[in-house]
Design a protein around this motif. Structure first.
Motif, PDB file in Angstrom:
ATOM      1  N   ALA A  45       0.827  -1.215   0.000  1.00  0.00           N
ATOM      2  CA  ALA A  45       0.000   0.000   0.000  1.00  0.00           C
ATOM      3  C   ALA A  45       0.854   1.255   0.000  1.00  0.00           C
ATOM      4  CB  ALA A  45      -0.940   0.008   1.204  1.00  0.00           C
ATOM      5  N   SER A  46       2.027   1.196   0.662  1.00  0.00           N
ATOM      6  CA  SER A  46       2.889   2.378   0.712  1.00  0.00           C
ATOM      7  C   SER A  46       3.481   2.723  -0.654  1.00  0.00           C
ATOM      8  CB  SER A  46       4.014   2.141   1.724  1.00  0.00           C
ATOM      9  OG  SER A  46       4.779   0.996   1.368  1.00  0.00           O
ATOM     10  N   PHE A  47       3.646   1.713  -1.526  1.00  0.00           N
ATOM     11  CA  PHE A  47       4.202   1.958  -2.859  1.00  0.00           C
ATOM     12  C   PHE A  47       3.121   2.155  -3.923  1.00  0.00           C
ATOM     13  CE2 PHE A  47       7.043  -0.869  -0.491  1.00  0.00           C
ATOM     14  CZ  PHE A  47       8.192  -0.084  -0.458  1.00  0.00           C
ATOM     15  N   TRP A  48       1.845   1.981  -3.556  1.00  0.00           N
ATOM     16  CA  TRP A  48       0.780   2.006  -4.546  1.00  0.00           C
ATOM     17  C   TRP A  48       0.605   3.397  -5.157  1.00  0.00           C
ATOM     18  CZ3 TRP A  48      -1.964  -0.158  -8.010  1.00  0.00           C
ATOM     19  CH2 TRP A  48      -3.183   0.374  -8.421  1.00  0.00           C
ATOM     20  N   ASN A  49       0.573   4.426  -4.304  1.00  0.00           N
ATOM     21  CA  ASN A  49       0.377   5.787  -4.815  1.00  0.00           C
ATOM     22  C   ASN A  49       1.541   6.219  -5.713  1.00  0.00           C
ATOM     23  OD1 ASN A  49      -2.090   6.187  -3.494  1.00  0.00           O
ATOM     24  ND2 ASN A  49      -1.054   6.740  -1.589  1.00  0.00           N
ATOM     25  N   LYS A  50       2.763   5.867  -5.316  1.00  0.00           N
ATOM     26  CA  LYS A  50       3.917   6.219  -6.145  1.00  0.00           C
ATOM     27  C   LYS A  50       3.860   5.508  -7.498  1.00  0.00           C
ATOM     28  CE  LYS A  50       6.930   7.055  -2.174  1.00  0.00           C
ATOM     29  NZ  LYS A  50       8.186   6.663  -1.476  1.00  0.00           N
ATOM     30  N   ALA A  51       3.509   4.226  -7.466  1.00  0.00           N
ATOM     31  CA  ALA A  51       3.422   3.470  -8.724  1.00  0.00           C
ATOM     32  C   ALA A  51       2.300   4.008  -9.606  1.00  0.00           C
ATOM     33  CB  ALA A  51       3.194   1.994  -8.413  1.00  0.00           C
ATOM     34  N   PHE A  52       1.186   4.377  -9.000  1.00  0.00           N
ATOM     35  CA  PHE A  52       0.058   4.916  -9.765  1.00  0.00           C
ATOM     36  C   PHE A  52       0.457   6.215 -10.479  1.00  0.00           C
ATOM     37  CE2 PHE A  52      -3.698   7.683  -9.893  1.00  0.00           C
ATOM     38  CZ  PHE A  52      -4.526   6.920 -10.695  1.00  0.00           C
ATOM     39  N   LEU A  53       1.088   7.125  -9.733  1.00  0.00           N
ATOM     40  CA  LEU A  53       1.509   8.395 -10.344  1.00  0.00           C
ATOM     41  C   LEU A  53       2.582   8.183 -11.410  1.00  0.00           C
ATOM     42  CD1 LEU A  53       1.617  10.635  -7.136  1.00  0.00           C
ATOM     43  CD2 LEU A  53      -0.123  10.624  -8.920  1.00  0.00           C
ATOM     44  N   THR A  54       3.489   7.229 -11.153  1.00  0.00           N
ATOM     45  CA  THR A  54       4.551   6.954 -12.137  1.00  0.00           C
ATOM     46  C   THR A  54       3.969   6.435 -13.444  1.00  0.00           C
ATOM     47  OG1 THR A  54       6.075   6.445 -10.338  1.00  0.00           O
ATOM     48  CG2 THR A  54       6.689   5.684 -12.534  1.00  0.00           C
ATOM     49  N   ILE A  55       3.012   5.514 -13.371  1.00  0.00           N
ATOM     50  CA  ILE A  55       2.385   4.973 -14.587  1.00  0.00           C
ATOM     51  C   ILE A  55       1.612   6.053 -15.320  1.00  0.00           C
ATOM     52  CG2 ILE A  55       0.644   3.344 -15.404  1.00  0.00           C
ATOM     53  CD1 ILE A  55       1.563   1.457 -13.168  1.00  0.00           C
ATOM     54  N   ILE A  56       0.940   6.940 -14.578  1.00  0.00           N
ATOM     55  CA  ILE A  56       0.213   8.041 -15.225  1.00  0.00           C
ATOM     56  C   ILE A  56       1.170   8.946 -15.995  1.00  0.00           C
ATOM     57  CG2 ILE A  56      -1.017  10.198 -14.739  1.00  0.00           C
ATOM     58  CD1 ILE A  56      -2.650   8.739 -12.706  1.00  0.00           C
ATOM     59  N   ILE A  57       2.305   9.251 -15.356  1.00  0.00           N
ATOM     60  CA  ILE A  57       3.285  10.121 -16.030  1.00  0.00           C
ATOM     61  C   ILE A  57       3.819   9.456 -17.299  1.00  0.00           C
ATOM     62  CG2 ILE A  57       5.569  11.166 -15.792  1.00  0.00           C
ATOM     63  CD1 ILE A  57       4.856  11.590 -12.800  1.00  0.00           C
ATOM     64  N   LEU A  58       4.134   8.158 -17.207  1.00  0.00           N
ATOM     65  CA  LEU A  58       4.632   7.451 -18.400  1.00  0.00           C
ATOM     66  C   LEU A  58       3.604   7.417 -19.513  1.00  0.00           C
ATOM     67  CD1 LEU A  58       6.491   4.446 -16.724  1.00  0.00           C
ATOM     68  CD2 LEU A  58       7.529   6.428 -17.850  1.00  0.00           C
ATOM     69  N   LEU A  59       2.359   7.152 -19.151  1.00  0.00           N
ATOM     70  CA  LEU A  59       1.313   7.107 -20.181  1.00  0.00           C
ATOM     71  C   LEU A  59       1.073   8.485 -20.794  1.00  0.00           C
ATOM     72  CD1 LEU A  59      -1.255   4.692 -18.464  1.00  0.00           C
ATOM     73  CD2 LEU A  59       0.284   4.195 -20.382  1.00  0.00           C
ATOM     74  N   ILE A  60       1.160   9.528 -19.989  1.00  0.00           N
ATOM     75  CA  ILE A  60       0.994  10.884 -20.535  1.00  0.00           C
ATOM     76  C   ILE A  60       2.126  11.219 -21.506  1.00  0.00           C
ATOM     77  CG2 ILE A  60       1.043  13.333 -19.922  1.00  0.00           C
ATOM     78  CD1 ILE A  60      -0.496  12.611 -17.374  1.00  0.00           C
ATOM     79  N   VAL A  61       3.361  10.824 -21.134  1.00  0.00           N
ATOM     80  CA  VAL A  61       4.496  11.080 -22.018  1.00  0.00           C
ATOM     81  C   VAL A  61       4.331  10.337 -23.344  1.00  0.00           C
ATOM     82  CG1 VAL A  61       6.979  10.711 -22.292  1.00  0.00           C
ATOM     83  CG2 VAL A  61       6.085  11.628 -20.153  1.00  0.00           C
ATOM     84  N   LEU A  62       3.918   9.062 -23.273  1.00  0.00           N
ATOM     85  CA  LEU A  62       3.703   8.287 -24.497  1.00  0.00           C
ATOM     86  C   LEU A  62       2.557   8.853 -25.316  1.00  0.00           C
ATOM     87  CD1 LEU A  62       4.207   4.682 -23.078  1.00  0.00           C
ATOM     88  CD2 LEU A  62       5.779   5.955 -24.567  1.00  0.00           C
ATOM     89  N   PHE A  63       1.516   9.309 -24.638  1.00  0.00           N
ATOM     90  CA  PHE A  63       0.386   9.899 -25.361  1.00  0.00           C
ATOM     91  C   PHE A  63       0.807  11.169 -26.088  1.00  0.00           C
ATOM     92  CE2 PHE A  63      -3.324  12.741 -25.429  1.00  0.00           C
ATOM     93  CZ  PHE A  63      -4.192  11.969 -26.175  1.00  0.00           C
ATOM     94  N   LEU A  64       1.582  12.035 -25.447  1.00  0.00           N
ATOM     95  CA  LEU A  64       2.053  13.261 -26.101  1.00  0.00           C
ATOM     96  C   LEU A  64       2.995  12.944 -27.266  1.00  0.00           C
ATOM     97  CD1 LEU A  64       2.677  15.511 -22.946  1.00  0.00           C
ATOM     98  CD2 LEU A  64       0.747  15.601 -24.548  1.00  0.00           C
ATOM     99  N   ASP A  65       3.835  11.880 -27.075  1.00  0.00           N
ATOM    100  CA  ASP A  65       4.709  11.486 -28.170  1.00  0.00           C
ATOM    101  C   ASP A  65       3.900  10.990 -29.375  1.00  0.00           C
ATOM    102  OD1 ASP A  65       7.474  10.836 -29.190  1.00  0.00           O
ATOM    103  OD2 ASP A  65       6.556   8.826 -29.221  1.00  0.00           O
ATOM    104  N   ALA A  66       2.826  10.245 -29.093  1.00  0.00           N
ATOM    105  CA  ALA A  66       1.970   9.764 -30.187  1.00  0.00           C
ATOM    106  C   ALA A  66       1.267  10.920 -30.875  1.00  0.00           C
ATOM    107  CB  ALA A  66       0.951   8.770 -29.641  1.00  0.00           C
ATOM    108  N   VAL A  67       0.833  11.921 -30.105  1.00  0.00           N
ATOM    109  CA  VAL A  67       0.206  13.109 -30.705  1.00  0.00           C
ATOM    110  C   VAL A  67       1.198  13.836 -31.603  1.00  0.00           C
ATOM    111  CG1 VAL A  67      -0.775  15.371 -30.186  1.00  0.00           C
ATOM    112  CG2 VAL A  67      -1.489  13.383 -28.863  1.00  0.00           C
ATOM    113  N   ARG A  68       2.425  13.943 -31.121  1.00  0.00           N
ATOM    114  CA  ARG A  68       3.454  14.598 -31.930  1.00  0.00           C
ATOM    115  C   ARG A  68       3.689  13.850 -33.244  1.00  0.00           C
ATOM    116  NH1 ARG A  68       8.616  13.869 -32.938  1.00  0.00           N
ATOM    117  NH2 ARG A  68       8.674  12.040 -31.571  1.00  0.00           N
ATOM    118  N   GLU A  69       3.730  12.520 -33.168  1.00  0.00           N
ATOM    119  CA  GLU A  69       3.943  11.729 -34.385  1.00  0.00           C
ATOM    120  C   GLU A  69       2.778  11.879 -35.361  1.00  0.00           C
ATOM    121  OE1 GLU A  69       6.503   9.829 -35.355  1.00  0.00           O
ATOM    122  OE2 GLU A  69       7.707  10.422 -33.609  1.00  0.00           O
ATOM    123  N   VAL A  70       1.569  11.894 -34.835  1.00  0.00           N
ATOM    124  CA  VAL A  70       0.399  12.051 -35.715  1.00  0.00           C
ATOM    125  C   VAL A  70       0.432  13.386 -36.426  1.00  0.00           C
ATOM    126  CG1 VAL A  70      -2.123  12.292 -35.730  1.00  0.00           C
ATOM    127  CG2 VAL A  70      -1.049  10.448 -34.449  1.00  0.00           C
TER     128      VAL A  70
END
Length: 273
Positions: A45-70
């Motif tokens: 539980a102590s690592f859950w919030n950190k992992a959740f925010l980390t995955i969100i940041i990675l997905l946002i970065v990939l989403f912006l990269d995909a937008v740039r490619e499009v």
């Protein structure tokens, strides 16, 4: 597909599977709450919030990269179409545009489903808690209704008994009231006697105290006189001895001897009193 997009696609498929499992109607929320309350979840539980925010940041970065490619391949599409020097460039650009759009959809839906999954877990937990509270409240309400029905039945029985035995109970109550009044009068009389006796005892104590003070003063006075007479008798003894040596009279000695017993006879009763 590159490695990161394969990982994002796998993550998307896993999210879809979890959401479908959570939406199954035959698994109640209480079961999910029991699963979520395992000790394994408490440890991570102590690592859950950190992992959740980390995955969100990675997905946002990939989403912006995909937008740039499009945007990149959409702007170059017209140029490649009008170019006659490279006949296969247009199809190559279309392929890259298709891949960038695919990556855009994968990253966008992965981010969306990740937020939905977290919200779904929170809602399931709250729903299970509310259902448990509802069961407790329902049990309490049933117990309260049973107690209310029992009290109403007892009340009806008491009313029936009072209607049938009202006269006898009135006579019994009157007798008990009279007895209580008599006991009250007796207690008042005894209380008055006890207060009079206490006042008398206090007066006796005060009187005894005054007598004791007087006796102590009288004893001190007699003791002082005794010491004075004893001093005088000592003087007379000395004189008597000197007179005996000189062949004189012994009358003064006998007088001093007679005064001491008389004073002792007065002091001894006062001391023992």
């Amino acid at each position: 597909m590159t490695v990161q997009w394969v990982a994002v696609a796998s993550f998307l498929y896993a999210e879809i599977g979890l959401i479908l499992i959570f939406c199954l109607p035959f698994i109640p929320p209480q079961r999910w709450r029991k699963i979520f309350s395992f000790s394994v979840w408490a440890k991570i539980a102590s690592f859950w919030n950190k992992a959740f925010l980390t995955i969100i940041i990675l997905l946002i970065v990939l989403f912006l990269d995909a937008v740039r490619e499009v945007r990149k391949y959409s702007s170059t599409q017209v140029t490649e179409k009008n170019s006659a020097s490279r006949p296969g460039a247009y199809e190559h650009t279309q392929m890259k545009l298709f891949r960038s759009q695919r990556n855009l959809y994968i990253s966008g839906f992965s981010l969306f489903f990740w937020l939905v999954l977290r919200r779904l877990v929170t809602l399931i937990t709250q729903l299970a808690k509310e259902i448990s509270n509802k069961g407790v409240l329902k049990t309490q309400a049933e117990n309260t209704n049973k107690a209310a029905k029992k009290f109403m039945e007892e009340n009806e029985k008491l009313k029936w008994v009072l209607k049938n035995h009202s006269k006898d109970e009135e006579n019994i109550l009157e007798t008990e009231n009279k007895k209580l009044v008599e006991d009250q009068e007796k207690l008042k009389t005894e209380l008055k006697k006890a207060s009079d006796a206490l006042l008398k005892a206090q007066n006796d104590v005060i009187t005894m105290k005054m007598q004791s003070e007087r006796l102590s003063k009288e004893y001190d006075r007699l003791l002082k006189e005794h010491s004075e007479l004893q001093g005088r008798s000592e003087e007379r003894r000395e004189r008597g001895r000197e007179g005996a040596r000189k062949g004189g009279n012994e009358g003064g000695w006998e007088g001093g001897e007679n005064e001491l017993p008389a004073l002792s006879s007065v002091l001894l009763p006062l001391y023992f009193y």
